[in-house]
Design a protein around this motif. Sequence first.
Motif, PDB file in Angstrom:
ATOM      1  N   ASP A   4       0.828  -1.210   0.000  1.00  7.52           N
ATOM      2  CA  ASP A   4       0.000   0.000   0.000  1.00  7.52           C
ATOM      3  C   ASP A   4       0.861   1.259   0.000  1.00  7.52           C
ATOM      4  OD1 ASP A   4      -2.395  -1.295  -0.143  1.00  7.52           O
ATOM      5  OD2 ASP A   4      -2.841  -1.168   1.986  1.00  7.52           O
TER       6      ASP A   4
ATOM      7  N   GLN B 161      -8.100  -3.424  -0.241  1.00  8.80           N
ATOM      8  CA  GLN B 161      -8.382  -3.479   1.190  1.00  8.80           C
ATOM      9  C   GLN B 161      -9.759  -4.093   1.426  1.00  8.80           C
ATOM     10  OE1 GLN B 161      -6.243  -2.772   3.807  1.00  8.80           O
ATOM     11  NE2 GLN B 161      -7.863  -3.877   4.867  1.00  8.80           N
TER      12      GLN B 161
ATOM     13  N   ASP C 184     -10.508  -7.524   3.462  1.00  8.96           N
ATOM     14  CA  ASP C 184     -11.457  -7.549   4.571  1.00  8.96           C
ATOM     15  C   ASP C 184     -12.523  -8.619   4.349  1.00  8.96           C
ATOM     16  OD1 ASP C 184     -10.042  -5.471   5.697  1.00  8.96           O
ATOM     17  OD2 ASP C 184     -11.487  -3.916   5.136  1.00  8.96           O
TER      18      ASP C 184
END
Length: 153
Positions: free
Chosen positions: A40, A119, A123
Amino acid sequence: MSFEDEWAAEKAAVAMRLNKADSTGSSTPAKGSGDYVVEDDDLGAIGHAAHGLFNGLQSAGKHADAASETAGTSLKGDGFDTGAALSEVNGTWETQVKTLLQACAHISNHLNYTKKSNQAEDDWIAAQLRIIGPVAPGRDGAVPASQIDKFFR
């Protein structure tokens, strides 16, 4: 050699190269390995650089526009061919600056989207593994690493 034989040989060679892409034996991908890994922080740094270039180019790329257009028009009005040429060069420059601005905006926006999308996917996967895994006393419901492999076979 027939086309089919050649094609089979090429596919086998590519498969062999792909299988040897990460021959370090490590579970952590090494730099230059066959695994695709993007941190990231890397995405953020590239996106930030593209955004900075966009902001700087927006003003710096246009600072000579008015003066060049005025000079081109004046020279053209006085009968100089260089006036028309200067106006044409100025128009080409303006087009190139706009194109680069669009490219910078696209890169920055795409990297922001990619970071958020990755992301969200991570998740979701974590949530699915918590749902699937048996909850033992003292655990939060996450699937232990030793059990994850069975879900990918």
